[in-house]
Design an enzyme around this catalytic site. Structure first.
Site, short mmCIF file in Angstrom:
data_model
loop_
_atom_site.label_atom_id
_atom_site.label_comp_id
_atom_site.label_asym_id
_atom_site.label_seq_id
_atom_site.Cartn_x
_atom_site.Cartn_y
_atom_site.Cartn_z
CE LYS A 84 -5.45 -2.55 0.86
NZ LYS A 84 -6.64 -1.88 0.29
CD GLU A 100 -11.68 -7.24 -1.79
OE1 GLU A 100 -12.59 -7.77 -1.13
OE2 GLU A 100 -11.17 -6.14 -1.47
CB SER A 129 0.08 2.78 2.06
OG SER A 129 0.69 2.45 0.83
#
Lengths: 256, 400
Positions: free
Chosen positions: B94, B116, B382
């Site tokens: 991210k 968010e 990830s």
């Protein structure tokens, strides 16, 4: 000439402005909506906006979000709102506008929706998450079946956007008074007056102002610079509290 | 890349029938401004140098491509490599996007960024980007997610962000996105919205993909160096779809098998899942046209996954487009399968994966045995699983 155009012409002739209240269809209960519509007419509403409940109303503030939730809880769907309109049309000739998010319309089928809406007696549609750039198909069917397409403008709109929205809109243009969501506080500032003036210079189509108008003083101030005044959250709030709306709506009508 | 995919998306963000911009008019000028700024800075030497330096010295890139020897031996069949995005600063891919957007927001003169978050990974990454760039930061998070991910909530606050609880609707990720969009609509003049995945209105799907595509660029070089050839198969989990497209994008012209793994939850037939391709239909939601879990009236359905990062009702529009072209295939993995893979990787390799990434591992366990021993699979690992340890213990009835 359609009903929305007729209303604005008549008002203009009498130097008056349109009072456009909003209620959520099916809130607090589906069988109350018809009565609320007739109460609004009795208070002098010129056009009535009916909200269609949606699971994710991203342009709405807390008051109207809760109305969406209540109506969904009551089993209200776009299809049922159209049936409600058919029922209302038995006794009423006041122009009715649906305010719906795009996905229920998309899922219904765009042509099927437009056809069914007109057949049911809907005069115009406002879709807060549909911009003219994405509305080619919707506009084409709306023109074919004669349904007004009311698009929104905002204080952030550039001249390029203003022209686009004016071209795509019929019935009237919906100017969002603030950068924000429904139920925010109205800010009668120079931006609003300036933007309205520049819109007026580009079109003779009526411009109604909504978002944040919560009392007769706001309504009166907005009416001095616009062709119509849209009031939603404050009415929806009274309905949610089980209170009578007549006093408020009559005072709004007088102020406009 | 062939010429057809070069023209995708079109100038309004359409990937074929998917994508576009379905937002309140108030946001349109901001989206156009963002698109222009992104186009400018994505070619700006100074911006790219700053981003490149931070990718190396702050995020810790390039992340390793690790040959999972024990996992390979255990499963039998194809050689399994893990692209270690779990080793990025803040523990997941991210940050690649969040830092990129924070730097862009600063160049655009914005004073404040909002985001968010579901599991909290994107929230932590955005709060980190804001702290680094010196921007005010507010994160919207569903109250249900705040309860499940209290550690990440505290982390965001430590990083100086304001975390705002979203108490409406299903009180999860989609409601946090609605609230972030409402904030952006209200504060659009000084605020940039750091959307966390390849979703929403144009230009977000393109911009987020570009910031994440470094994953695949690195992996491509690393595998050629390690194996002397390209891989046979790429596997990644798909929530919104940013880690998967980040890995896949550099391989799109190579004709390699690519598999996106959605959250099967309690199974498709149970109705409790987040498998948009298996259980959804075309719809318009939170800014774009894509596959959507919805009912017959066009209302968005609740979703379920053991992994908060995959628990979302729609999927990035470019994924739909690439699926139609048969470039990527999509499957789904249940909660139980993911939980087994979560434990297996810890035992076999000493790596605790995020529950999201565990979905990709679970699918690999299914298909690797049938592949020849010389073939190569790359899994995008990830994120790391620290954030999930408490929830997994709870599921297993263990009190920590």
């Amino acid at each position: 000439m359609n009903r929305i155009e007729q209303v604005f012409r008549k008002l203009k002739k009498n130097s008056k402005k349109a009072f456009i209240p909003y209620i959520m269809a099916g809130d607090p209960a589906p069988d109350v909506t018809k009565k609320l519509v007739s109460d609004l007419e009795a208070s002098g509403a010129d056009i009535i906006e009916l909200g269609v409940p949606f699971s994710d109303p991203l342009a709405d503030g807390p008051t109207i979000q809760r109305a969406h939730e209540r109506a969904l809880h009551n089993g209200v769907t776009l299809r049922k709102v159209l049936a409600l309109v058919r029922d209302i049309r038995q006794t009423s000739q006041t122009p009715l506008i649906l305010m719906t998010y795009y996905n229920p319309v998309f899922k219904f089928g765009i042509e099927a929706f437009v056809k069914e809406a007109v057949h049911s007696g809907v005069d115009g549609v406002i879709i807060p998450d549909l911009i003219p750039d994405e509305a080619e198909e919707f506009i084409a069917f709306a023109r074919q079946y004669k349904l007004d397409t009311i698009f929104l403008l905002a204080p952030t709109s550039t001249e390029d956007r203003i022209r686009k929205v004016i071209n795509a809109s019929t019935g009237f243009i919906y100017y969002v008074s603030i950068t924000g969501i429904t139920g925010s506080k109205l800010l009668m500032d120079e931006t609003m007056k300036n933007t309205l003036t520049s819109i007026k210079q580009l079109t003779r189509k009526p411009v109604a102002v909504g978002f944040g108008i919560s009392n007769p003083e706001d309504a009166s101030a907005v009416a001095s610079v616009a062709d119509g005044v849209i009031v939603g959250s404050v009415i929806v709030k009274l309905i949610s509290e089980g209170k009578d709306i007549a006093e408020l709506t009559r005072s709004l009508r007088r102020a406009i | 890349m062939n010429t057809k995919t070069n023209k995708i998306p079109d100038s309004k963000g359409h990937f074929g029938t998917y994508g576009g911009r379905f937002v309140p008019e108030t946001l349109m000028p901001a989206l156009i401004e963002l698109e222009k700024a992104y186009r400018k800075y994505s070619r700006d030497k100074d911006f790219l140098a700053e981003l490149g330096s931070l990718q190396k010295n702050y995020i810790g890139r390039p992340t390793p491509l690790y040959f999972a020897r024990k996992l390979t031996e255990l499963i039998g069949g194809a050689k399994i490599y893990l692209k270690r995005e779990d080793l990025c600063h803040t523990g997941a891919h991210k940050i690649n996007n969040a830092l990129g957007q924070a730097l862009l927001a600063k160049r655009m003169g914005k004073k404040r960024i909002i985001a968010e978050t579901g599991a909290g990974q994107h929230g932590v990454a955005t709060a980190t980007g804001a702290a680094h760039a010196g921007l005010e930061c507010e994160i919207y998070m569903g109250s249900e997610d705040m309860r499940r991910q209290s550690l990440n909530v505290y982390k965001m606050r430590l990083l100086g962000a304001k975390v705002t609880e979203v108490n409406v609707g299903s009180k999860t990720l989609k409601d946090a996105i609605n609230e972030a969009l409402r904030d952006w609509t209200t504060n659009v003049l000084n605020t940039h919205y750091v959307l966390g995945t390849v979703f929403g209105p144009h230009p977000f799907p393109v911009m987020v993909r570009d910031f994440q595509s470094i994953i695949g660029k690195e992996a491509r070089q690393q595998i050629v160096k390690a194996e002397g050839k390209l891989p046979d198969c790429l596997i990644a989990c798909v929530g919104g779809g940013s880690n998967s497209i980040g890995l896949f994008y550099a391989f799109l012209k190579d004709n390699i098998k690519m598999i996106g793994v959605e959250a099967g939850g309690h199974g498709i037939e149970s109705g409790e899942h987040a498998a948009r391709f298996a259980g959804g239909s075309l719809g318009v939601f939170q800014g774009c046209k894509s596959y959507l879990l919805q009912n017959d009236d066009g209302n968005v359905l609740g979703t379920h996954s053991v992994s908060a990062g995959l628990d979302y009702a729609s999927v990035g529009p470019e994924h739909c487009y690439l699926r139609d072209l048969n470039k990527i295939e999509y499957t789904n993995i249940t909660d139980d399968e993911a939980l087994k893979a979560f434990e297996l990787l810890g035992n076999a390799e000493g790596i605790i994966p995020a529950l999201e990434s565990a979905h990709a591992i679970a699918h690999t366990i299914k298909i690797a045995p049938a592949m020849p021993k010389h073939s190569v699979i790359i899994i995008n690992l990830s994120g790391r699983g620290d954030k999930d340890v408490q929830e997994v213990a709870k599921i297993k009835g263990i009190t920590l």
